[in-house]
Write an enzyme that holds these catalytic residues in place. Structure first.
Site, PDB file in Angstrom:
ATOM      1  N   ARG A 154      81.573   1.823  26.806  1.00  0.00           N
ATOM      2  CA  ARG A 154      80.500   0.844  26.675  1.00  0.00           C
ATOM      3  C   ARG A 154      80.650  -0.224  27.743  1.00  0.00           C
ATOM      4  O   ARG A 154      81.105  -1.349  27.502  1.00  0.00           O
ATOM      5  CB  ARG A 154      80.496   0.269  25.266  1.00  0.00           C
ATOM      6  CG  ARG A 154      79.908   1.288  24.299  1.00  0.00           C
ATOM      7  CD  ARG A 154      79.737   0.787  22.912  1.00  0.00           C
ATOM      8  NE  ARG A 154      78.843   1.697  22.181  1.00  0.00           N
ATOM      9  CZ  ARG A 154      78.616   1.614  20.891  1.00  0.00           C
ATOM     10  NH1 ARG A 154      79.190   0.684  20.181  1.00  0.00           N
ATOM     11  NH2 ARG A 154      77.801   2.468  20.309  1.00  0.00           N
ATOM     12  N   GLN A 158      75.377   2.100  30.174  1.00  0.00           N
ATOM     13  CA  GLN A 158      74.456   1.784  29.071  1.00  0.00           C
ATOM     14  C   GLN A 158      73.377   2.847  28.888  1.00  0.00           C
ATOM     15  O   GLN A 158      73.041   3.225  27.768  1.00  0.00           O
ATOM     16  CB  GLN A 158      73.800   0.415  29.306  1.00  0.00           C
ATOM     17  CG  GLN A 158      74.710  -0.758  28.981  1.00  0.00           C
ATOM     18  CD  GLN A 158      74.007  -2.087  29.175  1.00  0.00           C
ATOM     19  OE1 GLN A 158      73.049  -2.187  29.936  1.00  0.00           O
ATOM     20  NE2 GLN A 158      74.485  -3.110  28.497  1.00  0.00           N
ATOM     21  N   ASP A 215      74.613   5.931  26.853  1.00  0.00           N
ATOM     22  CA  ASP A 215      75.238   5.671  25.556  1.00  0.00           C
ATOM     23  C   ASP A 215      74.487   6.390  24.428  1.00  0.00           C
ATOM     24  O   ASP A 215      73.537   5.856  23.851  1.00  0.00           O
ATOM     25  CB  ASP A 215      75.272   4.158  25.308  1.00  0.00           C
ATOM     26  CG  ASP A 215      76.055   3.784  24.068  1.00  0.00           C
ATOM     27  OD1 ASP A 215      76.450   4.678  23.314  1.00  0.00           O
ATOM     28  OD2 ASP A 215      76.271   2.568  23.853  1.00  0.00           O
ATOM     29  N   SER A 274      74.447   4.673  20.867  1.00  0.00           N
ATOM     30  CA  SER A 274      73.449   3.624  20.684  1.00  0.00           C
ATOM     31  C   SER A 274      72.041   4.184  20.572  1.00  0.00           C
ATOM     32  O   SER A 274      71.260   3.781  19.707  1.00  0.00           O
ATOM     33  CB  SER A 274      73.519   2.615  21.841  1.00  0.00           C
ATOM     34  OG  SER A 274      74.717   1.882  21.793  1.00  0.00           O
ATOM     35  N   TYR A 295      84.746  -5.733  18.862  1.00  0.00           N
ATOM     36  CA  TYR A 295      84.773  -4.845  17.708  1.00  0.00           C
ATOM     37  C   TYR A 295      85.435  -5.535  16.522  1.00  0.00           C
ATOM     38  O   TYR A 295      86.096  -6.554  16.649  1.00  0.00           O
ATOM     39  CB  TYR A 295      85.506  -3.542  18.049  1.00  0.00           C
ATOM     40  CG  TYR A 295      84.828  -2.757  19.128  1.00  0.00           C
ATOM     41  CD1 TYR A 295      83.665  -2.050  18.859  1.00  0.00           C
ATOM     42  CD2 TYR A 295      85.326  -2.732  20.431  1.00  0.00           C
ATOM     43  CE1 TYR A 295      83.017  -1.332  19.844  1.00  0.00           C
ATOM     44  CE2 TYR A 295      84.679  -2.016  21.427  1.00  0.00           C
ATOM     45  CZ  TYR A 295      83.533  -1.316  21.126  1.00  0.00           C
ATOM     46  OH  TYR A 295      82.894  -0.603  22.117  1.00  0.00           O
TER      47      TYR A 295
END
Length: 417
Positions: free
Chosen positions: A122, A127, A130, A133, A230
């Protein structure tokens, strides 16, 4: 001679998605590849064979996989499929390797260079690649649609001459990509939305979407996030306080959607049987983690269960696949963006740079070996599936989440709703 890319029809009857779209096929042809799409591969995603053919693809059969230098898939290939791939072919898919050591070893034995898209780092550069996502975003949306379909009342408040219909109360547990989209969708449908997560940074995101944030906001909560953004594992004391606050809140909700997933581990249990029993008849719970053991006690993979007290627990499998026409378009773009980084634009050939950070993060097998550090010893030491984690992290897609040292809870926690 142009290199060949093969896009097969997914064999899993529960998988309607496809690993290409007319747009990405057109771009792949533009890069100099011969693209072969198996007959009927896109039908589950409303993409006809002629749509692929119109942009330069050849419509073929499963046996054409033997010609391919690159195979683009949604799910990990079966042993039967691997027998039809040529050694050295690059296979890019959602490999789901955790707990599937034999399947990982089979990829290595087949001699393919396998890439696991869910390991995409990530970082800004990646992006557009991904898949977690792109697919979780749609899963969060569909979870609300599924909840609304099972909830036999209107979601928005309606003021009519005959009386007022109250707005439904929706509670989203886990504010990752799926959770944020679930909040936004439920709000658009008119529900009163609350959400919870152990990461303090998401409080502002929740509020920006018009929802209220629920958490025990003590000192431990304020430090409950890693440098990478996270969730940290919380102390037993915090878990107990959060569980008490959550239990009280769930009893008042009409819809609950749980999204907590921790790669490599069974899903954390967030909703107990007692919490389910406290809900009103006609309430709905959607468990987006049911394929990994579930966040909700009583959830059954692939089924909608009605409890003795009239609560429906929805455990649909492959939720992104329930909106396959949209999910495939996004997934295809994820794959194309990644594959493009491995194409030499001058020679128009596949040129895998094994020192590239994206390749190192996602390469699972290569040259007959399992090369990913998390699975390199899978063949000789099969991995033991760890026990399910209790409600320690309420965050979707919590990749890289690591246990943190336990801290003392503050004497006077503050809850907000």
């Amino acid at each position: 001679m142009a290199r060949a890319i093969f896009i097969p029809r997914e064999l899993d009857p529960n998988e309607p998605r496809v690993a290409a779209s007319p747009e990405t096929v057109k771009r792949l042809v533009g890069l100099g590849f011969d693209v072969i799409v198996e007959k009927g591969a896109g039908l589950g995603s409303r993409i006809l064979d002629q749509d692929f053919a119109a942009v330069g693809a050849a419509i073929g059969k499963a046996a054409d996989a033997s010609k391919a230098d690159v195979v683009l898939k949604v799910r990990r290939p079966t042993d039967a499929e691997l027998k039809g791939y040529k050694s050295g072919a690059a296979v890019i898919a959602i490999m789901d390797p955790y707990g599937n050591d034999a399947a990982v070893a089979a990829l290595a034995k087949a001699g393919v260079t396998a890439f696991s898209m869910e390991f995409m780092p990530r970082i800004t550069r990646a992006q557009v690649m991904d898949v977690l996502s792109s697919q979780a975003n749609l899963a969060g949306y569909q979870a609300v649609i599924d909840a609304a379909a099972e909830y036999d009342r209107a979601l928005p408040m309606m003021m009519t001459a005959a009386g007022t219909v109250p707005a439904a109360k929706a509670f989203i547990m886990g504010v990752g990509v799926a959770g944020l989209q679930a909040i936004a969708t439920a709000r658009r449908l008119g529900a009163v939305v609350t959400a919870t997560d152990v990461r303090p940074a998401v409080k502002e995101q929740v509020q920006s979407l018009g929802a209220k944030f629920l958490a025990v906001e003590d000192e431990e909560f304020k430090a409950a996030e890693t440098a990478g953004g996270y969730a940290k594992e919380m102390s037993k004391e915090y878990q107990a306080k959060q569980a008490a606050l959550t239990a009280e809140h769930i009893a008042k909700q009409d819809i609950v959607i749980t999204t907590a997933l921790i790669p490599g581990r069974p899903a954390p249990k967030l909703v107990s049987a007692a919490m389910v029993a406290s809900m009103k008849p006609g309430s709905v719970i959607v468990d987006l983690a049911v394929e990994r053991g579930g966040n909700v006690e009583g959830a059954v993979p692939g089924k909608v269960v009605t409890t003795d007290n009239g609560v429906k627990i929805v455990g649909h499998l492959n939720v992104p696949g329930r909106v396959a026409a949209s999910a495939s378009l996004l997934y295809a773009k994820n794959l194309y963006a990644f594959l493009e980084t491995m194409v030499d634009k001058t020679t128009k050939t596949l040129a895998i740079k094994r020192d590239d950070e994206l390749v190192k993060a996602t390469m699972l097998t290569d040259g007959g070996r399992v090369v990913h550090p998390n699975f390199a010893r899978a063949a000789e030491e099969p991995r033991t599936e760890p026990a399910a984690v209790p409600a320690t992290t309420m965050v979707a897609e919590a990749a890289d989440a690591k246990p943190a040292a336990k801290k003392k809870a503050a004497a006077k926690p503050k809850g907000t709703a």
